[in-house]
Motif scaffolding. Sequence first.
Motif, short mmCIF file in Angstrom:
data_model
loop_
_atom_site.label_atom_id
_atom_site.label_comp_id
_atom_site.label_asym_id
_atom_site.label_seq_id
_atom_site.Cartn_x
_atom_site.Cartn_y
_atom_site.Cartn_z
N SER A 115 0.79 -1.22 0.00
CA SER A 115 0.00 0.00 0.00
C SER A 115 0.82 1.28 0.00
CB SER A 115 -0.98 0.00 1.16
OG SER A 115 -2.19 0.52 0.71
N SER A 117 0.47 3.31 -2.26
CA SER A 117 -0.47 4.34 -2.74
C SER A 117 -1.19 5.00 -1.57
CB SER A 117 -1.46 3.75 -3.75
OG SER A 117 -2.21 2.69 -3.19
N GLU A 149 -8.34 8.08 -4.15
CA GLU A 149 -7.83 6.94 -4.92
C GLU A 149 -8.91 6.37 -5.85
OE1 GLU A 149 -5.02 4.43 -3.15
OE2 GLU A 149 -5.24 2.84 -4.63
MG MG Z 1 -2.34 0.53 -3.51
#
Ligand code: MG
Length: 367
Positions: A115, A117, A149
């Motif tokens: 993760s 992001s 996101e």
């Molecule tokens: Mg991600």
Amino acid sequence: MKQFVTAFGAEPEGVWAAPGRVNLIGEHTDYNDGFVLPFALPHRTVVGASRLDSPRWTVWSEQADEQIDFDLSERVTGWGAYVAGVVWVLREAGFDVPGAQMAITSDVPLGAGLSSSAALESAVLTALVDLGGLDLPVDERPALAQKAENEYAGMPCGIMDQSASIRCRAGHALFLDCRSLDVEHIPFDVATDGLAVLVIDTRAPHRHVTGEYAKRRETCEEAARVLGVPALRDATLSSVSSLPDEVMRRRARHVVTEDQRVLDTVELLRSGRIREIGPLMTASHASMRDDFEITVPEVDTAVEAALSAGAYGARMTGGGFGGCVLALVDADAAPTVADAVVAAYRAKGFTPPESFSAIPSGGATRL
Ligand code: MG
Ligand code: ADP
């Protein structure tokens, strides 16, 4: 912060950081309104930031090795979408987001299922909220980062990653009810118990991830419809066994048993019985392999090798078809277990895996 000085020639007004995460247990339960139990990694994304007078954002990332520049009229794509998405979502929520210069660096591996992001979004969000003195309570931040996101970067993801990156506490896992979004910090102080969580990046090439994810999700939603419940979180094991379709039955059984394994794990951790969660981790893996069918040979090999080398439990973490495996091990056995996985990979001719020991760490913060 040296990256900021390199990019902009001065020290930043502040430096913020947000971690990557792994999910200890609770896979494919999030979109079934169920339970997850992630913890934050010591690996984190760091953002140095200074205000600008106008609504412009100049952002340099050491990992992308690129500087981008945008204002409110631009639709940013690529890695910058995770940054511009946060600016967008804060404005959508009615905040007067300050223009800023930002320099970003990270030791969260990119695209490994840890993760990076969410770490990037959470670090940028925390920086902009603090820089602008915005009145945004911590418990409302994960939903905004998730929306950035989903709707700006265009990646469908649940709320677990951003919740973990923003809300985790050191020495704890985060028990998240994906229906109510209630969280509870569950003691998970592996180091004090002489334990470690070995994170093994299986480096399996991702195969059909998006399509298979969508299929699993559809099957689960269909199963809930057939059972007449709002989501599989509300189904029982006996009701699931009456489902007419064999594949649907196994998919639903994974979700129902996995929710229970999260609850059982939380109970054990509440009473400090960390080693005893091992069998639940291993059962979770078997359920993903046999009922949900989302593992791949590299992942199964890593789990088997870790268990043979003495891990208390091991399982794939993340959406499946590759990614990372977690193994709960005695801290001093971590190198032996990691070596055993490398040897098993070599015997099968797989790309060598990479491992590290993870200490449950704290969430987003100003440094
Ligand atoms: Mg991600
Ligand atoms: P994961 O979240 O599992 O690491 P994702 O595909 O969801 O994998 O996110 C990875 C993407 O996030 C990268 O391809 C990049 O676009 C962006 N990203 C993450 N960290 C950084 C960073 N430090 N600098 C630039 N982009 C980043």
